[in-house]
Design a protein around this motif. Structure first.
Motif, PDB file in Angstrom:
ATOM      1  N   GLY A 232       4.526  -9.779 -15.486  1.00 11.63           N
ATOM      2  CA  GLY A 232       5.829  -9.140 -15.310  1.00 11.63           C
ATOM      3  C   GLY A 232       5.674  -7.827 -14.571  1.00 11.63           C
ATOM      4  N   PHE A 233       6.792  -7.258 -14.131  1.00 16.19           N
ATOM      5  CA  PHE A 233       6.793  -5.994 -13.395  1.00 16.19           C
ATOM      6  C   PHE A 233       7.844  -5.066 -13.996  1.00 16.19           C
ATOM      7  N   PHE A 234       7.462  -3.822 -14.243  1.00 18.79           N
ATOM      8  CA  PHE A 234       8.424  -2.830 -14.707  1.00 18.79           C
ATOM      9  C   PHE A 234       7.808  -1.445 -14.561  1.00 18.79           C
ATOM     10  N   GLU A 235       8.677  -0.437 -14.422  1.00 18.45           N
ATOM     11  CA  GLU A 235       8.227   0.961 -14.351  1.00 18.45           C
ATOM     12  C   GLU A 235       7.091   1.153 -13.341  1.00 18.45           C
ATOM     13  N   GLU A 236       7.203   0.487 -12.170  1.00 19.53           N
ATOM     14  CA  GLU A 236       6.185   0.594 -11.124  1.00 19.53           C
ATOM     15  C   GLU A 236       4.809   0.142 -11.594  1.00 19.53           C
ATOM     16  N   HIS A 237       4.788  -0.831 -12.472  1.00 17.07           N
ATOM     17  CA  HIS A 237       3.542  -1.395 -12.998  1.00 17.07           C
ATOM     18  C   HIS A 237       3.626  -2.922 -12.994  1.00 17.07           C
ATOM     19  N   VAL A 238       2.462  -3.547 -12.991  1.00 16.52           N
ATOM     20  CA  VAL A 238       2.350  -4.960 -13.318  1.00 16.52           C
ATOM     21  C   VAL A 238       1.768  -5.035 -14.723  1.00 16.52           C
ATOM     22  N   VAL A 239       2.289  -5.948 -15.538  1.00 13.99           N
ATOM     23  CA  VAL A 239       1.742  -6.175 -16.870  1.00 13.99           C
ATOM     24  C   VAL A 239       1.395  -7.655 -16.967  1.00 13.99           C
ATOM     25  N   ALA A 240       0.233  -7.918 -17.526  1.00 13.81           N
ATOM     26  CA  ALA A 240      -0.213  -9.296 -17.696  1.00 13.81           C
ATOM     27  C   ALA A 240      -0.651  -9.499 -19.134  1.00 13.81           C
ATOM     28  N   ALA A 241      -0.536 -10.738 -19.592  1.00 16.51           N
ATOM     29  CA  ALA A 241      -0.982 -11.091 -20.926  1.00 16.51           C
ATOM     30  C   ALA A 241      -1.593 -12.472 -20.908  1.00 16.51           C
ATOM     31  N   VAL A 242      -2.615 -12.664 -21.724  1.00 17.46           N
ATOM     32  CA  VAL A 242      -3.236 -13.961 -21.945  1.00 17.46           C
ATOM     33  C   VAL A 242      -3.451 -14.095 -23.440  1.00 17.46           C
ATOM     34  N   ALA A 243      -3.097 -15.267 -23.986  1.00 20.42           N
ATOM     35  CA  ALA A 243      -3.296 -15.506 -25.415  1.00 20.42           C
ATOM     36  C   ALA A 243      -3.803 -16.922 -25.607  1.00 20.42           C
ATOM     37  N   CYS A 244      -4.411 -17.135 -26.760  1.00 23.69           N
ATOM     38  CA  CYS A 244      -4.860 -18.491 -27.088  1.00 23.69           C
ATOM     39  C   CYS A 244      -4.750 -18.701 -28.599  1.00 23.69           C
TER      40      CYS A 244
END
Length: 244
Positions: A232-244
């Motif tokens: 995702g993108f917000f506040e001039e950042h990219v955020v990523a998540a990985v879960a298992c």
């Protein structure tokens, strides 16, 4: 539970809580994941952590470090506390410990932290929801030139070509690989390198990313095993998540 209200603690630490990151947390394919996002102001010259006003659980293990690092530590632990409570952890137990500069989550819980100069992100989940482990990463959309070179070196030619076709694709791919490391390292131990997984992402934040292991990391994570990621993108950042 802090005797001082959380908004007051945040003001003491020059930070504020933001609404959940758009609909990113709802797009993530893990309904048990709870997110806390903080915006912080970097400490002014002479800033000192207001230790007299902070709960003992918050300052436990506070490193002897520059003010920026101390603020980062305190806000990360506070964000983790709020995420753990949202995930169902009793308030008196919802404190992450630390070992070798990594958070240690309460029994039955998992989580991850990330930060930049302006944001602090914490996610947490109960393992009873089926989430064994999770990793998150925040990256500024304007990395310095040295960081850009390091990011480009994290991919092979095919990965680079596919990700470069997406807006901020290489940065998103880097954040996904960082998230993968945070997710899997507590489960498999040892070092996980950038080339140990191949990333595919369409560039559409509404669609999941795919991370395929190129080597066997543990019996439960053999070569060819695929994990799902979210971007995702917000506040001039990219955020990523990985879960298992």
């Amino acid at each position: 539970m802090p005797s001082i209200p959380v908004p007051t603690l945040l003001r003491l630490l020059d930070a504020e809580r933001l609404p959940l990151a758009g609909d990113w947390s709802h797009r993530a394919p893990w309904p048990g994941l709870h997110t806390v996002l903080l915006r912080r102001q970097l400490p002014a010259p002479g800033w000192q952590a207001p230790l007299f006003a902070l709960p003992a659980q918050l300052i436990a293990g506070l490193p002897r470090a520059v003010p920026k690092r101390q603020q980062e530590f305190l806000l990360g632990r506070l964000a983790a506390h709020e995420a753990l409570k949202a995930a169902g952890c009793p308030a008196t137990q919802a404190w992450a410990g630390q070992a070798e500069r990594r958070p240690v989550w309460p029994a039955g819980m998992t989580g991850s932290l990330s930060h930049t100069d302006s944001l602090v992100l914490a996610v947490a989940a109960s393992t009873s929801t089926g989430v064994r482990s999770v990793g998150v990463d925040l990256e500024s959309l304007a990395p310095d030139p040295e960081a850009v070179r390091a990011i480009e070196a994290c991919f092979d030619e095919d990965e680079r070509r596919g990700l470069a076709a997406c807006p901020h694709g290489l940065l998103a791919g880097f954040a996904l690989k960082e998230s993968l490391y945070k997710c899997l390292q507590p489960l498999v131990g040892g070092w996980i390198d950038f080339e140990d997984a191949w990333v595919r992402w369409s560039g559409d934040p509404s669609q999941p990313a795919r991370l395929t292991l190129r080597k066997t990391l543990a019996p439960a994570f053999p070569a060819g095993h695929e994990l799902q990621g979210s971007v995702g993108f917000f506040e001039e950042h990219v955020v990523a998540a990985v879960a298992c």
